[in-house]
Design a protein around this motif. Structure first.
Motif, PDB file in Angstrom:
ATOM      1  N   GLY A 100       0.830  -1.184   0.000  1.00 30.49           N
ATOM      2  CA  GLY A 100       0.000   0.000   0.000  1.00 30.49           C
ATOM      3  C   GLY A 100       0.873   1.245   0.000  1.00 30.49           C
ATOM      4  O   GLY A 100       1.720   1.424   0.879  1.00 30.49           O
ATOM      5  N   VAL A 101       0.692   2.098  -1.003  1.00 32.91           N
ATOM      6  CA  VAL A 101       1.465   3.332  -1.151  1.00 32.91           C
ATOM      7  C   VAL A 101       0.465   4.485  -1.244  1.00 32.91           C
ATOM      8  O   VAL A 101      -0.180   4.657  -2.268  1.00 32.91           O
ATOM      9  CB  VAL A 101       2.368   3.294  -2.395  1.00 32.91           C
ATOM     10  CG1 VAL A 101       3.180   4.582  -2.498  1.00 32.91           C
ATOM     11  CG2 VAL A 101       3.287   2.080  -2.368  1.00 32.91           C
ATOM     12  N   GLY A 102       0.333   5.244  -0.159  1.00 29.30           N
ATOM     13  CA  GLY A 102      -0.691   6.268  -0.127  1.00 29.30           C
ATOM     14  C   GLY A 102      -2.062   5.631  -0.179  1.00 29.30           C
ATOM     15  O   GLY A 102      -2.381   4.729   0.597  1.00 29.30           O
ATOM     16  N   MET A 103      -2.885   6.056  -1.139  1.00 34.24           N
ATOM     17  CA  MET A 103      -4.238   5.511  -1.283  1.00 34.24           C
ATOM     18  C   MET A 103      -4.299   4.364  -2.287  1.00 34.24           C
ATOM     19  O   MET A 103      -5.373   3.835  -2.558  1.00 34.24           O
ATOM     20  CB  MET A 103      -5.187   6.628  -1.742  1.00 34.24           C
ATOM     21  CG  MET A 103      -5.300   7.779  -0.761  1.00 34.24           C
ATOM     22  SD  MET A 103      -6.085   7.297   0.799  1.00 34.24           S
ATOM     23  CE  MET A 103      -7.762   7.051   0.244  1.00 34.24           C
ATOM     24  N   VAL A 104      -3.150   3.979  -2.839  1.00 32.01           N
ATOM     25  CA  VAL A 104      -3.121   3.000  -3.921  1.00 32.01           C
ATOM     26  C   VAL A 104      -2.347   1.766  -3.494  1.00 32.01           C
ATOM     27  O   VAL A 104      -1.407   1.850  -2.687  1.00 32.01           O
ATOM     28  CB  VAL A 104      -2.472   3.615  -5.187  1.00 32.01           C
ATOM     29  CG1 VAL A 104      -2.433   2.606  -6.331  1.00 32.01           C
ATOM     30  CG2 VAL A 104      -3.234   4.856  -5.619  1.00 32.01           C
ATOM     31  N   GLU A 105      -2.738   0.605  -4.007  1.00 34.73           N
ATOM     32  CA  GLU A 105      -1.987  -0.630  -3.813  1.00 34.73           C
ATOM     33  C   GLU A 105      -1.235  -0.942  -5.104  1.00 34.73           C
ATOM     34  O   GLU A 105      -1.835  -1.017  -6.186  1.00 34.73           O
ATOM     35  CB  GLU A 105      -2.944  -1.773  -3.474  1.00 34.73           C
ATOM     36  CG  GLU A 105      -2.248  -3.089  -3.215  1.00 34.73           C
ATOM     37  CD  GLU A 105      -3.223  -4.190  -2.831  1.00 34.73           C
ATOM     38  OE1 GLU A 105      -3.186  -5.253  -3.456  1.00 34.73           O
ATOM     39  OE2 GLU A 105      -4.025  -3.959  -1.890  1.00 34.73           O
ATOM     40  N   LEU A 106       0.081  -1.110  -4.996  1.00 35.37           N
ATOM     41  CA  LEU A 106       0.929  -1.385  -6.151  1.00 35.37           C
ATOM     42  C   LEU A 106       1.539  -2.769  -6.008  1.00 35.37           C
ATOM     43  O   LEU A 106       1.979  -3.148  -4.924  1.00 35.37           O
ATOM     44  CB  LEU A 106       2.039  -0.340  -6.278  1.00 35.37           C
ATOM     45  CG  LEU A 106       1.590   1.116  -6.415  1.00 35.37           C
ATOM     46  CD1 LEU A 106       2.804   2.037  -6.450  1.00 35.37           C
ATOM     47  CD2 LEU A 106       0.742   1.306  -7.671  1.00 35.37           C
ATOM     48  N   GLY A 107       1.579  -3.520  -7.099  1.00 31.36           N
ATOM     49  CA  GLY A 107       2.106  -4.876  -7.031  1.00 31.36           C
ATOM     50  C   GLY A 107       2.875  -5.263  -8.273  1.00 31.36           C
ATOM     51  O   GLY A 107       2.874  -4.564  -9.294  1.00 31.36           O
ATOM     52  N   LEU A 108       3.553  -6.391  -8.178  1.00 27.67           N
ATOM     53  CA  LEU A 108       4.277  -6.994  -9.298  1.00 27.67           C
ATOM     54  C   LEU A 108       3.885  -8.459  -9.348  1.00 27.67           C
ATOM     55  O   LEU A 108       3.936  -9.156  -8.322  1.00 27.67           O
ATOM     56  CB  LEU A 108       5.785  -6.856  -9.102  1.00 27.67           C
ATOM     57  CG  LEU A 108       6.662  -7.486 -10.186  1.00 27.67           C
ATOM     58  CD1 LEU A 108       6.483  -6.750 -11.512  1.00 27.67           C
ATOM     59  CD2 LEU A 108       8.129  -7.481  -9.766  1.00 27.67           C
ATOM     60  N   ASN A 109       3.491  -8.938 -10.519  1.00 29.00           N
ATOM     61  CA  ASN A 109       3.027 -10.306 -10.666  1.00 29.00           C
ATOM     62  C   ASN A 109       3.955 -11.107 -11.566  1.00 29.00           C
ATOM     63  O   ASN A 109       4.345 -10.641 -12.644  1.00 29.00           O
ATOM     64  CB  ASN A 109       1.608 -10.319 -11.256  1.00 29.00           C
ATOM     65  CG  ASN A 109       0.607  -9.696 -10.306  1.00 29.00           C
ATOM     66  OD1 ASN A 109       0.400 -10.194  -9.206  1.00 29.00           O
ATOM     67  ND2 ASN A 109       0.007  -8.594 -10.721  1.00 29.00           N
ATOM     68  N   MET A 110       4.316 -12.294 -11.094  1.00 30.25           N
ATOM     69  CA  MET A 110       5.175 -13.195 -11.844  1.00 30.25           C
ATOM     70  C   MET A 110       4.500 -14.556 -11.907  1.00 30.25           C
ATOM     71  O   MET A 110       4.132 -15.115 -10.868  1.00 30.25           O
ATOM     72  CB  MET A 110       6.546 -13.312 -11.167  1.00 30.25           C
ATOM     73  CG  MET A 110       7.317 -12.004 -11.120  1.00 30.25           C
ATOM     74  SD  MET A 110       8.717 -12.030  -9.960  1.00 30.25           S
ATOM     75  CE  MET A 110       7.837 -11.716  -8.412  1.00 30.25           C
ATOM     76  N   ASP A 111       4.331 -15.087 -13.124  1.00 26.51           N
ATOM     77  CA  ASP A 111       3.635 -16.351 -13.319  1.00 26.51           C
ATOM     78  C   ASP A 111       4.411 -17.230 -14.284  1.00 26.51           C
ATOM     79  O   ASP A 111       4.894 -16.754 -15.324  1.00 26.51           O
ATOM     80  CB  ASP A 111       2.232 -16.115 -13.879  1.00 26.51           C
ATOM     81  CG  ASP A 111       1.342 -15.412 -12.882  1.00 26.51           C
ATOM     82  OD1 ASP A 111       0.611 -16.110 -12.166  1.00 26.51           O
ATOM     83  OD2 ASP A 111       1.393 -14.174 -12.823  1.00 26.51           O
ATOM     84  N   ALA A 112       4.502 -18.507 -13.955  1.00 32.00           N
ATOM     85  CA  ALA A 112       5.143 -19.493 -14.815  1.00 32.00           C
ATOM     86  C   ALA A 112       4.141 -20.586 -15.124  1.00 32.00           C
ATOM     87  O   ALA A 112       3.601 -21.213 -14.214  1.00 32.00           O
ATOM     88  CB  ALA A 112       6.386 -20.079 -14.153  1.00 32.00           C
ATOM     89  N   VAL A 113       3.858 -20.806 -16.399  1.00 34.34           N
ATOM     90  CA  VAL A 113       2.940 -21.848 -16.857  1.00 34.34           C
ATOM     91  C   VAL A 113       3.767 -22.942 -17.502  1.00 34.34           C
ATOM     92  O   VAL A 113       4.584 -22.675 -18.385  1.00 34.34           O
ATOM     93  CB  VAL A 113       1.917 -21.285 -17.871  1.00 34.34           C
ATOM     94  CG1 VAL A 113       0.952 -22.380 -18.307  1.00 34.34           C
ATOM     95  CG2 VAL A 113       1.154 -20.117 -17.274  1.00 34.34           C
ATOM     96  N   ARG A 114       3.551 -24.180 -17.051  1.00 32.05           N
ATOM     97  CA  ARG A 114       4.313 -25.314 -17.567  1.00 32.05           C
ATOM     98  C   ARG A 114       3.362 -26.477 -17.838  1.00 32.05           C
ATOM     99  O   ARG A 114       2.464 -26.740 -17.051  1.00 32.05           O
ATOM    100  CB  ARG A 114       5.379 -25.768 -16.561  1.00 32.05           C
ATOM    101  CG  ARG A 114       6.453 -24.718 -16.268  1.00 32.05           C
ATOM    102  CD  ARG A 114       7.315 -24.477 -17.495  1.00 32.05           C
ATOM    103  NE  ARG A 114       8.384 -23.530 -17.217  1.00 32.05           N
ATOM    104  CZ  ARG A 114       8.283 -22.214 -17.421  1.00 32.05           C
ATOM    105  NH1 ARG A 114       7.140 -21.705 -17.873  1.00 32.05           N
ATOM    106  NH2 ARG A 114       9.304 -21.419 -17.175  1.00 32.05           N
ATOM    107  N   GLY A 115       3.599 -27.166 -18.937  1.00 33.28           N
ATOM    108  CA  GLY A 115       2.774 -28.323 -19.282  1.00 33.28           C
ATOM    109  C   GLY A 115       2.322 -28.234 -20.706  1.00 33.28           C
ATOM    110  O   GLY A 115       3.116 -28.023 -21.625  1.00 33.28           O
TER     111      GLY A 115
END
Length: 218
Positions: free
Chosen positions: A53-68
């Motif tokens: 949470g940064v001020g009034m905003v939520e900031l994120g980073l998403n990392m996804d690995a799909v295998r198969g």
């Protein structure tokens, strides 16, 4: 499962398809980890998602690995803002969320998601969440609409049962599961989903969420 990775990574509310309207307070951070397995396609999805949470905003980073059956490595930022009903006891809350993703393995165009999330706290143990927005598929940028409704029932203060119906990437999906608060800042969630992908896919997911309060003791 590749489409599932796109929609899952763009959310701040765990692995469930329908997000609520809540956000982290300023000075709070959260790490979301989950792993999904598609039984029919024999595909696995591993997700790592830190956010603060940064001020009034939520900031994120998403990392996804799909295998198969499909292979993809997705990376991108995400932001969410609760613009109405931010207080803890608000009966109605609303937020906007947006995320972008790049398939660093396959290349192509950026994808992502934008949506409006609504939460209605109908009763103290019962809440309804609704989403409406759009997705863009990484690689070719195909745009599709999305929408969904979720019911969350707190059978105990630490245990919530969750059921949802969602439409994304021109497919319907149904998911049921639970979220268990095992410690004040730690929760475990699990679900089983039936997704209408080429005759139907059953997806099992197990997740761990850890909150870190950087504001110090009060």
């Amino acid at each position: 499962m590749a489409c599932l990775a796109v929609t899952a990574a763009a959310r701040a509310g765990g692995h469930f398809e329908v997000d609520d309207a809540g956000t982290l307070d300023a000075g709070q951070c959260q790490l979301e980890l989950w792993d999904s397995h598609g039984r029919r396609s024999n595909t696995n999805l591993a997700h790592v998602g830190p956010a603060c949470g940064v001020g009034m905003v939520e900031l994120g980073l998403n990392m996804d690995a799909v295998r198969g059956g499909a292979r993809a490595d997705l990376l991108g930022p995400q932001a969410k803002w609760t613009f109405f009903g931010r207080e803890a006891n608000a009966p109605l809350s609303a937020a906007v969320s947006a995320g972008a993703q790049k398939d660093v393995r396959g290349g192509g165009r950026w994808g992502g998601q934008g949506l409006v999330a609504l939460t209605w706290q109908a009763l103290e143990p019962l809440a309804f969440n609704a989403n409406l927005g759009a997705d863009w598929l990484p690689g070719d940028g195909t745009r599709t609409s999305r929408g969904g409704l979720q019911i969350q029932w707190n059978v105990r203060p630490e245990l919530a049962l969750i059921a949802e119906r969602n439409h994304s990437f021109s497919q319907w999906g149904t998911r049921v599961g639970f979220s268990w608060q095992v410690a004040p800042q730690t929760s475990i969630d699990a679900s089983v989903a039936r997704l209408g992908l080429g005759g139907g896919e059953t997806v099992y997911t197990l997740g761990l969420n850890q909150v870190f309060d950087l504001r110090g003791s009060r």
